[in-house]
Design a protein around this motif. Sequence first.
Motif, PDB file in Angstrom:
ATOM      1  N   THR A 158       7.952   4.973  11.582  1.00 19.38           N
ATOM      2  CA  THR A 158       7.240   5.915  10.176  1.00 19.38           C
ATOM      3  C   THR A 158       8.114   7.401  10.414  1.00 19.38           C
ATOM      4  O   THR A 158       9.105   7.306  10.232  1.00 19.38           O
ATOM      5  CB  THR A 158       6.219   6.574  11.552  1.00 19.38           C
ATOM      6  OG1 THR A 158       7.689   7.017  12.974  1.00 19.38           O
ATOM      7  CG2 THR A 158       5.609   5.805  12.551  1.00 19.38           C
ATOM      8  N   GLU A 213       1.248   7.707   3.480  1.00 17.79           N
ATOM      9  CA  GLU A 213       0.521   8.365   4.663  1.00 17.79           C
ATOM     10  C   GLU A 213      -0.610   9.405   3.868  1.00 17.79           C
ATOM     11  O   GLU A 213      -1.114   9.527   4.498  1.00 17.79           O
ATOM     12  CB  GLU A 213       1.078   8.930   5.460  1.00 17.79           C
ATOM     13  CG  GLU A 213       1.869   7.734   6.704  1.00 17.79           C
ATOM     14  CD  GLU A 213       2.685   8.233   7.556  1.00 17.79           C
ATOM     15  OE1 GLU A 213       3.733   9.470   7.844  1.00 17.79           O
ATOM     16  OE2 GLU A 213       3.612   7.727   8.570  1.00 17.79           O
ATOM     17  N   LYS A 214       0.245  10.918   3.322  1.00 15.23           N
ATOM     18  CA  LYS A 214      -0.862  11.193   2.650  1.00 15.23           C
ATOM     19  C   LYS A 214      -2.101  10.743   2.331  1.00 15.23           C
ATOM     20  O   LYS A 214      -3.217  11.236   1.980  1.00 15.23           O
ATOM     21  CB  LYS A 214      -0.417  12.671   1.358  1.00 15.23           C
ATOM     22  CG  LYS A 214      -0.980  13.826   1.586  1.00 15.23           C
ATOM     23  CD  LYS A 214      -0.167  14.592   0.346  1.00 15.23           C
ATOM     24  CE  LYS A 214      -0.444  15.377  -0.353  1.00 15.23           C
ATOM     25  NZ  LYS A 214       0.429  16.402  -1.620  1.00 15.23           N
ATOM     26  N   LYS A 274      -2.940   7.433   2.300  1.00 17.59           N
ATOM     27  CA  LYS A 274      -4.182   7.244   3.372  1.00 17.59           C
ATOM     28  C   LYS A 274      -5.266   8.439   3.750  1.00 17.59           C
ATOM     29  O   LYS A 274      -6.245   7.856   3.690  1.00 17.59           O
ATOM     30  CB  LYS A 274      -3.442   6.959   4.325  1.00 17.59           C
ATOM     31  CG  LYS A 274      -4.072   5.607   4.881  1.00 17.59           C
ATOM     32  CD  LYS A 274      -3.459   4.699   6.069  1.00 17.59           C
ATOM     33  CE  LYS A 274      -4.217   4.622   7.083  1.00 17.59           C
ATOM     34  NZ  LYS A 274      -3.554   3.198   8.013  1.00 17.59           N
TER      35      LYS A 274
END
Length: 78
Positions: free
Chosen positions: A4, A60-61, A63
Amino acid sequence: MFFTVKKLDELEKIVQKNLMTADNHHWDMPHKPYWINYREDMPKCLMVIREFRDIVAAIEKEKAENIKKNTRKKQKNS
């Protein structure tokens, strides 16, 4: 193992700390080639960690944005 952004930040800090403490510790000839290789390779590893962290953050952004869009669409259709 999945990385992560947080784990990559921690790894970057560890590698950076180790790299900063490696300066000029072994100038005697048996250790010099290893020290030189370490000093050349570790900055490259840091670059890879940072680039990978940026890619993971972007994924991640995206998503999170897709989840918001899909949630709004479902609410409109309900």
